[in-house]
Design an enzyme around this catalytic site. Structure first.
Site, PDB file in Angstrom:
ATOM      1  N   GLN A 111       0.852  -1.209   0.000  1.00  0.00           N
ATOM      2  CA  GLN A 111       0.000   0.000   0.000  1.00  0.00           C
ATOM      3  C   GLN A 111       0.883   1.253   0.000  1.00  0.00           C
ATOM      4  O   GLN A 111       2.111   1.182   0.115  1.00  0.00           O
ATOM      5  CB  GLN A 111      -0.940   0.033   1.209  1.00  0.00           C
ATOM      6  CG  GLN A 111      -0.233   0.294   2.530  1.00  0.00           C
ATOM      7  CD  GLN A 111      -1.193   0.443   3.713  1.00  0.00           C
ATOM      8  OE1 GLN A 111      -2.271  -0.133   3.733  1.00  0.00           O
ATOM      9  NE2 GLN A 111      -0.786   1.216   4.708  1.00  0.00           N
ATOM     10  N   TYR A 164      10.892   8.707  15.314  1.00  0.00           N
ATOM     11  CA  TYR A 164      10.741   8.593  13.853  1.00  0.00           C
ATOM     12  C   TYR A 164      11.792   9.468  13.170  1.00  0.00           C
ATOM     13  O   TYR A 164      12.488   9.044  12.234  1.00  0.00           O
ATOM     14  CB  TYR A 164       9.330   9.036  13.457  1.00  0.00           C
ATOM     15  CG  TYR A 164       9.039   9.005  11.960  1.00  0.00           C
ATOM     16  CD1 TYR A 164       8.460   7.886  11.365  1.00  0.00           C
ATOM     17  CD2 TYR A 164       9.339  10.099  11.145  1.00  0.00           C
ATOM     18  CE1 TYR A 164       8.176   7.863  10.008  1.00  0.00           C
ATOM     19  CE2 TYR A 164       9.066  10.082   9.786  1.00  0.00           C
ATOM     20  CZ  TYR A 164       8.486   8.966   9.227  1.00  0.00           C
ATOM     21  OH  TYR A 164       8.219   8.945   7.871  1.00  0.00           O
ATOM     22  N   LYS A 216      15.018   8.444  10.598  1.00  0.00           N
ATOM     23  CA  LYS A 216      15.153   8.946   9.226  1.00  0.00           C
ATOM     24  C   LYS A 216      16.511   9.641   9.030  1.00  0.00           C
ATOM     25  O   LYS A 216      17.074   9.604   7.937  1.00  0.00           O
ATOM     26  CB  LYS A 216      13.975   9.862   8.876  1.00  0.00           C
ATOM     27  CG  LYS A 216      12.618   9.130   8.876  1.00  0.00           C
ATOM     28  CD  LYS A 216      12.618   7.927   7.934  1.00  0.00           C
ATOM     29  CE  LYS A 216      11.269   7.242   7.825  1.00  0.00           C
ATOM     30  NZ  LYS A 216      11.280   6.093   6.895  1.00  0.00           N
ATOM     31  N   THR A 266      -0.964   8.971   2.212  1.00  0.00           N
ATOM     32  CA  THR A 266      -1.019   7.508   2.405  1.00  0.00           C
ATOM     33  C   THR A 266      -1.655   7.243   3.772  1.00  0.00           C
ATOM     34  O   THR A 266      -1.768   8.163   4.594  1.00  0.00           O
ATOM     35  CB  THR A 266       0.399   6.882   2.425  1.00  0.00           C
ATOM     36  OG1 THR A 266       1.024   7.277   3.661  1.00  0.00           O
ATOM     37  CG2 THR A 266       1.248   7.314   1.250  1.00  0.00           C
TER      38      THR A 266
HETATM   39  N1  LIG Z   1       3.383   9.213   4.003  1.00  0.00           N
HETATM   40  C1  LIG Z   1       4.273  10.172   4.243  1.00  0.00           C
HETATM   41  O1  LIG Z   1       3.934  11.344   4.454  1.00  0.00           O
HETATM   42  C2  LIG Z   1       5.733   9.857   4.201  1.00  0.00           C
HETATM   43  C3  LIG Z   1       6.233   8.583   4.312  1.00  0.00           C
HETATM   44  N2  LIG Z   1       7.583   8.366   4.317  1.00  0.00           N
HETATM   45  C4  LIG Z   1       8.132   7.038   4.417  1.00  0.00           C
HETATM   46  O2  LIG Z   1       7.733   6.273   3.283  1.00  0.00           O
HETATM   47  C5  LIG Z   1       7.671   4.888   3.633  1.00  0.00           C
HETATM   48  C6  LIG Z   1       6.321   4.329   3.219  1.00  0.00           C
HETATM   49  O3  LIG Z   1       5.333   5.035   3.945  1.00  0.00           O
HETATM   50  P1  LIG Z   1       3.788   5.077   3.557  1.00  0.00           P
HETATM   51  O4  LIG Z   1       3.569   4.450   2.238  1.00  0.00           O
HETATM   52  O5  LIG Z   1       3.344   6.461   3.803  1.00  0.00           O
HETATM   53  O6  LIG Z   1       3.199   4.151   4.701  1.00  0.00           O
HETATM   54  P2  LIG Z   1       1.969   3.140   4.733  1.00  0.00           P
HETATM   55  O7  LIG Z   1       1.654   2.920   6.161  1.00  0.00           O
HETATM   56  O8  LIG Z   1       0.897   3.602   3.832  1.00  0.00           O
HETATM   57  O9  LIG Z   1       2.598   1.810   4.109  1.00  0.00           O
HETATM   58  C7  LIG Z   1       3.637   1.141   4.764  1.00  0.00           C
HETATM   59  C8  LIG Z   1       3.621  -0.328   4.411  1.00  0.00           C
HETATM   60  O10 LIG Z   1       4.667  -0.926   5.157  1.00  0.00           O
HETATM   61  C9  LIG Z   1       4.179  -2.147   5.701  1.00  0.00           C
HETATM   62  N3  LIG Z   1       4.921  -2.496   6.916  1.00  0.00           N
HETATM   63  C10 LIG Z   1       4.909  -1.855   8.113  1.00  0.00           C
HETATM   64  N4  LIG Z   1       5.635  -2.515   9.000  1.00  0.00           N
HETATM   65  C11 LIG Z   1       6.154  -3.598   8.367  1.00  0.00           C
HETATM   66  C12 LIG Z   1       6.975  -4.681   8.777  1.00  0.00           C
HETATM   67  N5  LIG Z   1       7.420  -4.795  10.033  1.00  0.00           N
HETATM   68  N6  LIG Z   1       7.291  -5.621   7.855  1.00  0.00           N
HETATM   69  C13 LIG Z   1       6.848  -5.520   6.584  1.00  0.00           C
HETATM   70  N7  LIG Z   1       6.048  -4.539   6.146  1.00  0.00           N
HETATM   71  C14 LIG Z   1       5.704  -3.581   7.039  1.00  0.00           C
HETATM   72  C15 LIG Z   1       2.720  -1.878   5.996  1.00  0.00           C
HETATM   73  O11 LIG Z   1       1.980  -3.084   6.122  1.00  0.00           O
HETATM   74  C16 LIG Z   1       2.315  -1.031   4.811  1.00  0.00           C
HETATM   75  O12 LIG Z   1       1.839  -1.813   3.744  1.00  0.00           O
HETATM   76  C17 LIG Z   1       7.966   4.826   5.133  1.00  0.00           C
HETATM   77  O13 LIG Z   1       9.319   4.511   5.330  1.00  0.00           O
HETATM   78  C18 LIG Z   1       7.675   6.246   5.606  1.00  0.00           C
HETATM   79  O14 LIG Z   1       8.378   6.563   6.773  1.00  0.00           O
HETATM   80  C19 LIG Z   1       8.479   9.378   4.157  1.00  0.00           C
HETATM   81  C20 LIG Z   1       8.031  10.661   4.043  1.00  0.00           C
HETATM   82  C21 LIG Z   1       6.632  11.004   4.043  1.00  0.00           C
HETATM   83  C1  LIG Z   2       1.910  11.146  11.701  1.00  0.00           C
HETATM   84  C2  LIG Z   2       2.951  11.415  10.714  1.00  0.00           C
HETATM   85  C3  LIG Z   2       3.078  10.329   9.770  1.00  0.00           C
HETATM   86  C4  LIG Z   2       3.697  10.371   8.638  1.00  0.00           C
HETATM   87  C5  LIG Z   2       4.417  11.504   8.022  1.00  0.00           C
HETATM   88  C6  LIG Z   2       5.839  11.293   8.206  1.00  0.00           C
HETATM   89  O1  LIG Z   2       6.199  11.708   9.462  1.00  0.00           O
HETATM   90  C7  LIG Z   2       6.674  11.985   7.190  1.00  0.00           C
HETATM   91  O2  LIG Z   2       7.836  11.220   7.041  1.00  0.00           O
HETATM   92  C8  LIG Z   2       7.020  13.367   7.598  1.00  0.00           C
HETATM   93  C9  LIG Z   2       7.297  14.293   6.721  1.00  0.00           C
HETATM   94  C10 LIG Z   2       7.707  15.577   7.154  1.00  0.00           C
HETATM   95  C11 LIG Z   2       7.942  16.581   6.276  1.00  0.00           C
HETATM   96  C12 LIG Z   2       8.424  17.805   6.756  1.00  0.00           C
HETATM   97  C13 LIG Z   2       8.699  18.887   6.027  1.00  0.00           C
HETATM   98  C14 LIG Z   2       8.352  19.176   4.668  1.00  0.00           C
HETATM   99  C15 LIG Z   2       8.918  20.264   4.067  1.00  0.00           C
HETATM  100  C16 LIG Z   2       8.633  20.680   2.736  1.00  0.00           C
HETATM  101  O3  LIG Z   2       7.775  20.132   2.096  1.00  0.00           O
HETATM  102  C17 LIG Z   2       9.364  21.774   2.056  1.00  0.00           C
HETATM  103  C18 LIG Z   2      10.314  22.524   2.869  1.00  0.00           C
HETATM  104  C19 LIG Z   2      11.559  22.849   2.459  1.00  0.00           C
HETATM  105  C20 LIG Z   2      12.205  22.392   1.251  1.00  0.00           C
HETATM  106  C21 LIG Z   2      13.584  22.910   1.188  1.00  0.00           C
HETATM  107  C22 LIG Z   2      14.549  21.900   0.702  1.00  0.00           C
HETATM  108  O4  LIG Z   2      14.287  21.232  -0.290  1.00  0.00           O
HETATM  109  O5  LIG Z   2      15.589  21.715   1.336  1.00  0.00           O
END
Ligand SMILES: NC(=O)C1=CN([C@@H]2O[C@H](COP(=O)(O)OP(=O)(O)OC[C@H]3O[C@@H](n4cnc5c(N)ncnc54)[C@H](O)[C@@H]3O)[C@@H](O)[C@H]2O)C=CC1
Ligand SMILES: CC/C=C\C[C@H](O)[C@H](O)/C=C/C=C/C=C\C=C\C(=O)C/C=C\CCC(=O)O
Length: 261
Positions: free
Chosen positions: A15, A151, A155, A188
């Site tokens: 997902q 978290y 990262k 997501t």
């Molecule tokens: N959604 C966001 O805003 C952001 C997400 N990320 C990173 O992107 C990656 C993917 O995140 P999303 O798609 O948003 O999350 P999500 O929760 O939608 O999907 C994560 C998937 O990982 C699987 N998973 C979790 N624990 C697991 C385990 N122990 N073993 C195998 N599978 C496992 C889940 O079952 C799920 O299918 C993560 O590393 C997250 O930290 C990074 C920046 C932003």
């Molecule tokens: C409950 C939270 C669950 C999931 C979200 C995750 O925590 C995710 O990994 C967090 C993301 C955090 C993002 C924070 C900042 C975003 C910043 C911008 O979009 C843009 C700001 C600056 C860009 C400048 C540059 O590129 O260096």
């Protein structure tokens, strides 16, 4: 650049961001192992992808990536099934400040294990033909926030580990490029855990701060993150690169100043 005949493995591929990455790989005729903890969502994913891309092009492998033996088996099953391994996306991640040790296991320890297993199967050191590893970090590594301290630490760790092992790969002539991807907020299921006390623990009270950041910076859609992954895979000049994806700047790279004496 044709990727036909190549094989990929995506953790957390059932997902969210992982699922979008899996679909981009399938669209490029890459065969894919979808490694995920969630049996139900994984089964649904398999049915949908078989219908869309044809049977035999991807396989769901149920696996908790924090179980080292099971993760090793998942890699071996992929190679047994498809005969090779070219791309590994260590994407699975959780956001759990209550069970923060689990967060370290999933987000950092398992990314390290996944990278080492990828090298076992792809490095020229082991007589293999090379490949690409992409480790998923977050913009949280650059702009930290009060509601997810552990978290954020994981990262940061993913970036440090990836840059160092990428240098090792270059110096050791492993033939494997290793890069890191830092998306900002992405639409997501993970994003919706911000209101959930079971995930956020005592930091749930800072959820308004988090929501303000989301409003300020905007929310990306998973296909753009998959586009970033495909660029990291296809651009042969990238190793140890830190790709950022934000609403304001799109896909771009973090630059580091060379250390001065
Ligand atoms: N959604 C966001 O805003 C952001 C997400 N990320 C990173 O992107 C990656 C993917 O995140 P999303 O798609 O948003 O999350 P999500 O929760 O939608 O999907 C994560 C998937 O990982 C699987 N998973 C979790 N624990 C697991 C385990 N122990 N073993 C195998 N599978 C496992 C889940 O079952 C799920 O299918 C993560 O590393 C997250 O930290 C990074 C920046 C932003
Ligand atoms: C409950 C939270 C669950 C999931 C979200 C995750 O925590 C995710 O990994 C967090 C993301 C955090 C993002 C924070 C900042 C975003 C910043 C911008 O979009 C843009 C700001 C600056 C860009 C400048 C540059 O590129 O260096």
């Amino acid at each position: 650049m044709s990727l036909s005949g190549k094989v990929g493995l995506v953790t957390g591929g059932a997902q969210g961001i992982g699922r979008a990455v899996v679909e981009s790989l399938l669209n490029s005729s890459v065969k894919v192992a979808v490694v995920d903890l969630n049996q139900e969502v994984g089964n649904e994913c398999q049915v949908q992808l078989d219908a869309k891309y044809g049977e035999g092009n991807c396989t769901f492998i149920q696996c908790d990536i924090t179980d080292g033996d099971k993760l090793k088996d998942a890699f071996q099953r992929t190679v047994d099934l498809y005969g090779r391994l070219d791309y590994v996306v260590n994407n699975a991640g959780i956001n759990n400040e209550n069970d923060w040790e689990k967060t370290i296991q999933v987000n950092l320890t398992s990314v390290i294990k996944g990278t080492y297993l990828a090298l076992d199967h792809m490095s020229k050191e082991h007589g293999k033909s090379g490949g690409v590893v992409i480790n998923v970090s977050s913009m949280a590594a650059f702009l930290h926030s009060p509601h997810q301290p552990v978290y954020t630490a994981t990262k940061h760790g993913v970036i440090g580990f990836t840059r160092a092992i990428a240098d090792a790969s270059l110096l050791g002539d492993y033939g494997v490029r290793i890069n890191v991807l830092c998306p900002a907020f992405v639409n997501t299921p993970l994003l919706h855990s911000v209101e959930n006390e079971a995930n956020m623990g005592k930091f749930v009270k800072f959820k308004d701060d988090f929501k303000q950041s989301m409003n300020k910076f905007g929310v990306l859609q998973p296909p753009l993150i998959a586009e970033g992954v495909m660029r990291l895979i296809t651009d042969s000049g990238l190793n140890g690169a830190v790709m950022k994806i934000t609403c304001s700047k799109g896909i771009h790279f973090h630059t580091y100043e060379p250390p001065s004496a």
